[in-house]
Enzyme design. Structure first.
Site, PDB file in Angstrom:
ATOM      1  N   GLU A 184      -5.160  -4.566  10.551  1.00 24.15           N
ATOM      2  CA  GLU A 184      -4.102  -3.571  10.774  1.00 24.15           C
ATOM      3  C   GLU A 184      -4.358  -2.812  12.074  1.00 24.15           C
ATOM      4  O   GLU A 184      -5.158  -1.864  12.097  1.00 24.15           O
ATOM      5  CB  GLU A 184      -4.078  -2.564   9.613  1.00 24.15           C
ATOM      6  CG  GLU A 184      -3.821  -3.194   8.267  1.00 24.15           C
ATOM      7  CD  GLU A 184      -3.247  -2.192   7.281  1.00 24.15           C
ATOM      8  OE1 GLU A 184      -2.197  -2.487   6.720  1.00 24.15           O
ATOM      9  OE2 GLU A 184      -3.835  -1.109   7.111  1.00 24.15           O
ATOM     10  N   HIS A 244      -9.283   1.486   4.744  1.00 23.29           N
ATOM     11  CA  HIS A 244      -8.031   1.635   5.499  1.00 23.29           C
ATOM     12  C   HIS A 244      -8.292   2.595   6.671  1.00 23.29           C
ATOM     13  O   HIS A 244      -9.074   3.534   6.541  1.00 23.29           O
ATOM     14  CB  HIS A 244      -6.937   2.175   4.577  1.00 23.29           C
ATOM     15  CG  HIS A 244      -5.588   2.108   5.207  1.00 23.29           C
ATOM     16  ND1 HIS A 244      -5.159   3.038   6.124  1.00 23.29           N
ATOM     17  CD2 HIS A 244      -4.589   1.207   5.085  1.00 23.29           C
ATOM     18  CE1 HIS A 244      -3.948   2.709   6.534  1.00 23.29           C
ATOM     19  NE2 HIS A 244      -3.579   1.596   5.917  1.00 23.29           N
ATOM     20  N   ASN A 285       0.882  -1.173   0.000  1.00 23.71           N
ATOM     21  CA  ASN A 285       0.000   0.000   0.000  1.00 23.71           C
ATOM     22  C   ASN A 285       0.914   1.216   0.000  1.00 23.71           C
ATOM     23  O   ASN A 285       1.525   1.529   1.015  1.00 23.71           O
ATOM     24  CB  ASN A 285      -0.898  -0.019   1.247  1.00 23.71           C
ATOM     25  CG  ASN A 285      -1.709   1.265   1.392  1.00 23.71           C
ATOM     26  OD1 ASN A 285      -1.780   2.073   0.453  1.00 23.71           O
ATOM     27  ND2 ASN A 285      -2.326   1.453   2.544  1.00 23.71           N
ATOM     28  N   GLU A 333      -6.659   4.970   7.771  1.00 18.18           N
ATOM     29  CA  GLU A 333      -6.400   6.376   7.451  1.00 18.18           C
ATOM     30  C   GLU A 333      -7.612   6.997   6.762  1.00 18.18           C
ATOM     31  O   GLU A 333      -7.942   8.156   6.971  1.00 18.18           O
ATOM     32  CB  GLU A 333      -5.139   6.482   6.571  1.00 18.18           C
ATOM     33  CG  GLU A 333      -3.884   6.227   7.391  1.00 18.18           C
ATOM     34  CD  GLU A 333      -2.716   5.664   6.611  1.00 18.18           C
ATOM     35  OE1 GLU A 333      -2.713   5.726   5.372  1.00 18.18           O
ATOM     36  OE2 GLU A 333      -1.787   5.133   7.264  1.00 18.18           O
ATOM     37  N   LYS A 377       0.132   4.295  -0.276  1.00 18.81           N
ATOM     38  CA  LYS A 377      -0.454   5.514   0.300  1.00 18.81           C
ATOM     39  C   LYS A 377      -0.185   6.707  -0.647  1.00 18.81           C
ATOM     40  O   LYS A 377      -0.217   6.515  -1.861  1.00 18.81           O
ATOM     41  CB  LYS A 377       0.080   5.738   1.721  1.00 18.81           C
ATOM     42  CG  LYS A 377      -0.057   4.459   2.566  1.00 18.81           C
ATOM     43  CD  LYS A 377       0.205   4.640   4.020  1.00 18.81           C
ATOM     44  CE  LYS A 377       0.007   3.299   4.728  1.00 18.81           C
ATOM     45  NZ  LYS A 377       0.124   3.417   6.175  1.00 18.81           N
ATOM     46  N   SER A 391       3.632  -1.939  10.174  1.00 19.63           N
ATOM     47  CA  SER A 391       5.091  -2.040  10.317  1.00 19.63           C
ATOM     48  C   SER A 391       5.634  -3.427   9.998  1.00 19.63           C
ATOM     49  O   SER A 391       6.617  -3.865  10.596  1.00 19.63           O
ATOM     50  CB  SER A 391       5.535  -1.585  11.713  1.00 19.63           C
ATOM     51  OG  SER A 391       5.142  -0.244  11.931  1.00 19.63           O
ATOM     52  N   GLY A 440       2.813   2.554  10.610  1.00 17.42           N
ATOM     53  CA  GLY A 440       3.780   3.631  10.401  1.00 17.42           C
ATOM     54  C   GLY A 440       4.506   4.051  11.662  1.00 17.42           C
ATOM     55  O   GLY A 440       5.167   5.084  11.695  1.00 17.42           O
TER      56      GLY A 440
HETATM   57  P1  13P Z   1       3.311   0.514   7.484  1.00 21.28           P
HETATM   58  O1  13P Z   1       3.773  -0.804   6.935  1.00 21.28           O
HETATM   59  O2  13P Z   1       4.053   1.681   6.935  1.00 21.28           O
HETATM   60  O3  13P Z   1       3.209   0.487   8.981  1.00 21.28           O
HETATM   61  O4  13P Z   1       1.796   0.716   6.955  1.00 21.28           O
HETATM   62  C1  13P Z   1       0.906  -0.311   7.124  1.00 21.28           C
HETATM   63  C2  13P Z   1      -0.330   0.001   6.373  1.00 21.28           C
HETATM   64  O5  13P Z   1      -1.072   0.895   6.744  1.00 21.28           O
HETATM   65  C3  13P Z   1      -0.609  -0.758   5.161  1.00 21.28           C
HETATM   66  O6  13P Z   1      -1.892  -0.527   4.705  1.00 21.28           O
END
Ligand code: 13P
Length: 259
Positions: free
Chosen positions: A171, A99, A13, A101, A15, A217, A177
């Protein structure tokens, strides 16, 4: 992982990272170091504007390209949005839905997530439906019920013959992150519970074949241990999917036999 019953999926992903030119560079580098032979399913979900470059670059490969979001309506006055048919026509195979976010920053709810999952399935896309708890929810001991609710509401009206096309990504929000990863045991426990919810909503057979990914992560160092858990069938990877060498090492971890 349980390769006998279900697909292992390593999905990136991106982003809001990389331009179309950088996408082309990344894909060229990835192709050069991609493991040969039989490997798990690999997906890269990229910013909408990068989809054409990604699809073009990966046409002759087994890497599927996906979007990071879609709208649930087929067309109309929704400035700035993308319909599922547009994504299919552009060459997408996957779409990330719900997601954290998008839930936190763009007002997505379980109801919109559900509408998008239904729209994606209708269009023939594989939805990667996300769920996950906040740190506060974990500390208050409500992780299991919160996630069960997200799954139930997100899958509402998904018919029995379509459920196996859905990929679920767990997640934990506190691990995204942050460099904090859920322990393999914590991640396993939640993924096992998710499978139990699918079993209750559908059947043992469907629960056995649905792929459940872990995200938060995940990187080239911790992937093997997480993927060795029986109910973790792959990863949804943010930061580490932006670097071809790291992403490939995670694919290699998924290809290794688990003990
Ligand atoms: P990270 O791997 O950067 O923690 O992000 C995870 C994520 O949100 C994947 O959708």
């Amino acid at each position: 992982m349980n390769r006998k019953y279900r697909k292992t999926v390593i999905a990136g992903n991106w982003k809001m990272n990389k331009t179309p030119s950088q996408t082309k560079e990344f894909m060229t580098a990835l192709k050069a170091i991609m493991p040969k032979g039989r490997w798990c399913d690999v997906a890269l979900c990229v910013p909408a504007i990068c989809i054409p470059a990604a699809v073009r670059a990966m046409r002759e490969t087994r890497v599927g390209i996906g979007a990071e979001n879609c709208h649930f309506e087929a067309k109309g006055a929704f400035t700035g949005e993308l319909a599922t048919d547009m994504l299919v026509d552009a060459g997408c195979k996957y779409v990330i839905i719900g997601h954290s976010e998008r839930r936190e920053m763009f007002g997505e709810t379980d109801a919109t997530v559900n509408a998008k999952v239904l729209a994606a399935l209708e269009a023939g896309l594989t939805p990667i439906m996300c769920c996950g708890e906040t740190l506060e929810q974990r500390q208050n001991g409500v992780t299991e019920e919160h996630i069960a609710m997200q799954i139930k509401l997100g899958l509402k009206d998904v018919p029995e013959d379509k459920i196996r096309k859905v990929i679920i990504a767990y997640e934990p929000i506190w691990a995204i992150g942050t460099g904090l990863t859920a322990t393999p045991e914590q991640a396993q426990e939640v993924c096992e519970n998710i499978r139990a919810v699918v079993r209750k909503l559908y059947s043992s057979k469907n629960a056995r074949v649905i792929s459940i990914l872990y995200g938060g992560s995940m990187n080239e160092k911790n992937a093997y241990e997480l993927l060795a858990q029986p109910d973790i069938d792959g990863g949804l990877i943010g930061g580490a999917s932006l670097v071809p060498e790291k992403f490939v090492q995670i694919i290699e971890a998924a290809n290794q036999p688990t003990v």
